[in-house]
Design a protein around this motif. Structure first.
Motif, PDB file in Angstrom:
ATOM      1  N   LYS A 147      27.538  44.402  46.237  1.00  0.00           N
ATOM      2  CA  LYS A 147      27.511  43.610  47.471  1.00  0.00           C
ATOM      3  C   LYS A 147      27.827  42.140  47.170  1.00  0.00           C
ATOM      4  O   LYS A 147      28.633  41.512  47.862  1.00  0.00           O
ATOM      5  N   ALA A 148      27.206  41.617  46.129  1.00  0.00           N
ATOM      6  CA  ALA A 148      27.441  40.217  45.748  1.00  0.00           C
ATOM      7  C   ALA A 148      28.894  40.008  45.342  1.00  0.00           C
ATOM      8  O   ALA A 148      29.498  38.988  45.679  1.00  0.00           O
ATOM      9  N   HIS A 150      31.531  41.713  46.421  1.00  0.00           N
ATOM     10  CA  HIS A 150      32.383  41.734  47.618  1.00  0.00           C
ATOM     11  C   HIS A 150      32.291  40.420  48.403  1.00  0.00           C
ATOM     12  O   HIS A 150      33.315  39.893  48.847  1.00  0.00           O
ATOM     13  N   LEU A 151      31.083  39.903  48.538  1.00  0.00           N
ATOM     14  CA  LEU A 151      30.912  38.635  49.265  1.00  0.00           C
ATOM     15  C   LEU A 151      31.598  37.481  48.533  1.00  0.00           C
ATOM     16  O   LEU A 151      32.305  36.676  49.151  1.00  0.00           O
ATOM     17  N   SER A 152      31.390  37.412  47.227  1.00  0.00           N
ATOM     18  CA  SER A 152      31.994  36.327  46.434  1.00  0.00           C
ATOM     19  C   SER A 152      33.514  36.444  46.390  1.00  0.00           C
ATOM     20  O   SER A 152      34.225  35.445  46.511  1.00  0.00           O
ATOM     21  N   ALA A 153      33.997  37.652  46.184  1.00  0.00           N
ATOM     22  CA  ALA A 153      35.446  37.869  46.110  1.00  0.00           C
ATOM     23  C   ALA A 153      36.110  37.499  47.443  1.00  0.00           C
ATOM     24  O   ALA A 153      37.194  36.897  47.464  1.00  0.00           O
ATOM     25  N   LYS A 154      35.442  37.827  48.526  1.00  0.00           N
ATOM     26  CA  LYS A 154      35.968  37.510  49.856  1.00  0.00           C
ATOM     27  C   LYS A 154      36.023  35.979  50.037  1.00  0.00           C
ATOM     28  O   LYS A 154      37.009  35.437  50.533  1.00  0.00           O
ATOM     29  N   GLU A 155      34.955  35.310  49.601  1.00  0.00           N
ATOM     30  CA  GLU A 155      34.880  33.847  49.750  1.00  0.00           C
ATOM     31  C   GLU A 155      35.932  33.125  48.915  1.00  0.00           C
ATOM     32  O   GLU A 155      36.509  32.137  49.343  1.00  0.00           O
ATOM     33  N   TRP A 156      36.200  33.621  47.707  1.00  0.00           N
ATOM     34  CA  TRP A 156      37.084  32.910  46.784  1.00  0.00           C
ATOM     35  C   TRP A 156      38.465  33.544  46.632  1.00  0.00           C
ATOM     36  O   TRP A 156      39.244  33.131  45.775  1.00  0.00           O
ATOM     37  N   HIS A 157      38.791  34.508  47.476  1.00  0.00           N
ATOM     38  CA  HIS A 157      40.107  35.158  47.367  1.00  0.00           C
ATOM     39  C   HIS A 157      41.205  34.107  47.557  1.00  0.00           C
ATOM     40  O   HIS A 157      41.181  33.324  48.518  1.00  0.00           O
ATOM     41  N   PRO A 158      42.173  34.068  46.644  1.00  0.00           N
ATOM     42  CA  PRO A 158      43.240  33.051  46.709  1.00  0.00           C
ATOM     43  C   PRO A 158      43.971  32.987  48.047  1.00  0.00           C
ATOM     44  O   PRO A 158      44.373  31.901  48.490  1.00  0.00           O
ATOM     45  N   ASP A 159      44.157  34.117  48.724  1.00  0.00           N
ATOM     46  CA  ASP A 159      44.851  34.121  50.021  1.00  0.00           C
ATOM     47  C   ASP A 159      44.116  33.264  51.058  1.00  0.00           C
ATOM     48  O   ASP A 159      44.735  32.684  51.948  1.00  0.00           O
ATOM     49  N   LYS A 160      42.800  33.192  50.920  1.00  0.00           N
ATOM     50  CA  LYS A 160      41.990  32.420  51.864  1.00  0.00           C
ATOM     51  C   LYS A 160      42.206  30.914  51.676  1.00  0.00           C
ATOM     52  O   LYS A 160      41.887  30.124  52.552  1.00  0.00           O
ATOM     53  N   ILE A 179      34.792  35.932  38.962  1.00  0.00           N
ATOM     54  CA  ILE A 179      34.016  36.912  39.735  1.00  0.00           C
ATOM     55  C   ILE A 179      34.438  38.328  39.348  1.00  0.00           C
ATOM     56  O   ILE A 179      33.599  39.208  39.153  1.00  0.00           O
ATOM     57  N   GLY A 180      35.749  38.536  39.213  1.00  0.00           N
ATOM     58  CA  GLY A 180      36.261  39.846  38.795  1.00  0.00           C
ATOM     59  C   GLY A 180      35.777  40.211  37.397  1.00  0.00           C
ATOM     60  O   GLY A 180      35.396  41.358  37.130  1.00  0.00           O
ATOM     61  N   GLU A 181      35.791  39.227  36.512  1.00  0.00           N
ATOM     62  CA  GLU A 181      35.332  39.437  35.138  1.00  0.00           C
ATOM     63  C   GLU A 181      33.840  39.811  35.126  1.00  0.00           C
ATOM     64  O   GLU A 181      33.415  40.740  34.437  1.00  0.00           O
ATOM     65  N   ALA A 182      33.052  39.084  35.916  1.00  0.00           N
ATOM     66  CA  ALA A 182      31.610  39.350  35.999  1.00  0.00           C
ATOM     67  C   ALA A 182      31.362  40.757  36.525  1.00  0.00           C
ATOM     68  O   ALA A 182      30.537  41.501  35.979  1.00  0.00           O
ATOM     69  N   PHE A 183      32.087  41.131  37.573  1.00  0.00           N
ATOM     70  CA  PHE A 183      31.896  42.458  38.157  1.00  0.00           C
ATOM     71  C   PHE A 183      32.311  43.557  37.175  1.00  0.00           C
ATOM     72  O   PHE A 183      31.645  44.592  37.068  1.00  0.00           O
TER      73      PHE A 183
END
Length: 198
Positions: A147-148, A150-160, A179-183
């Motif tokens: 869950k964390a 998905h929320l973080s990836a959504k917030e920091w996604h480059p497209d945004k 975030i990807g590395e952590a996940f």
């Protein structure tokens, strides 16, 4: 008379500390320090005790200063070096914390285990904290991690961040990658176990 007052107040302060009344203990230790300011040896113990109370209150800078005063008054005060080391860990002053434990080891060889343990903690602290990156605790469940993520990836996604400045885009990209590395580590039970054990 001053010695009796000193001992009485010190005992009261120690009792407050033992019963976890840290703010009151801090005040009482401060009161004790006023009884006989010239008695450096006795006051070094009080500074060290007040540092313990301040550490519990998360007043780390003040606690560090108290330990320093205790050491200045008694350069052989092993306990003050060890306490200051733990406080400096909280302040993330890793090299200073190690230096303090090394001083404690020079004074008393039985502190070697503490030095080994601190060196391990320093090594772990200096690497990326994947739990912090995802904003979860070390005992987070797989669901909480997902869950964390998905929320973080959504917030920091480059497209945004397309309409942002170049600097903001680079920051977002770096965060997204982190975030990807952590996940990747925390979502895999084997990799997570290795990460947790250092």
């Amino acid at each position: 008379k001053a010695a009796r007052k000193f001992e009485k107040l010190k005992a009261e302060a120690n009792e407050l500390f033992k019963t976890r009344k840290y703010e009151e203990a801090e005040e009482k230790y401060s009161e004790v320090l006023l009884v006989d300011p010239a008695n450096k040896k006795l006051n070094s113990v009080i500074y060290n005790n007040r540092a313990a109370a301040r550490k519990e209150l998360k007043k780390y800078e003040e606690a560090e200063q108290d330990c320093t005063r205790a050491i200045e008054a008694d350069e052989y005060f092993t306990k003050a070096f060890l306490r200051r080391s733990r406080i400096r860990e909280e302040l993330e002053k890793w090299d200073d914390a190690v230096s303090d434990v090394k001083s404690a080891v020079e004074l008393d060889q039985s502190n070697e285990d503490e030095l080994r343990s601190l060196n391990r903690r320093v090594k772990m602290a200096k690497r990326k904290n994947f739990y912090k990156i995802l904003g979860v605790s070390r005992d987070a469940s797989d669901r909480e991690i997902k869950k964390a993520y998905h929320l973080s990836a959504k917030e920091w996604h480059p497209d945004k961040w397309n309409s942002s400045s170049e600097e903001e885009k680079e920051t977002a990209e770096a965060k997204f990658k982190e975030i990807g590395e952590a996940f990747a580590i925390l979502s895999d039970p084997n990799k997570r176990r290795k990460y947790d054990t250092g």
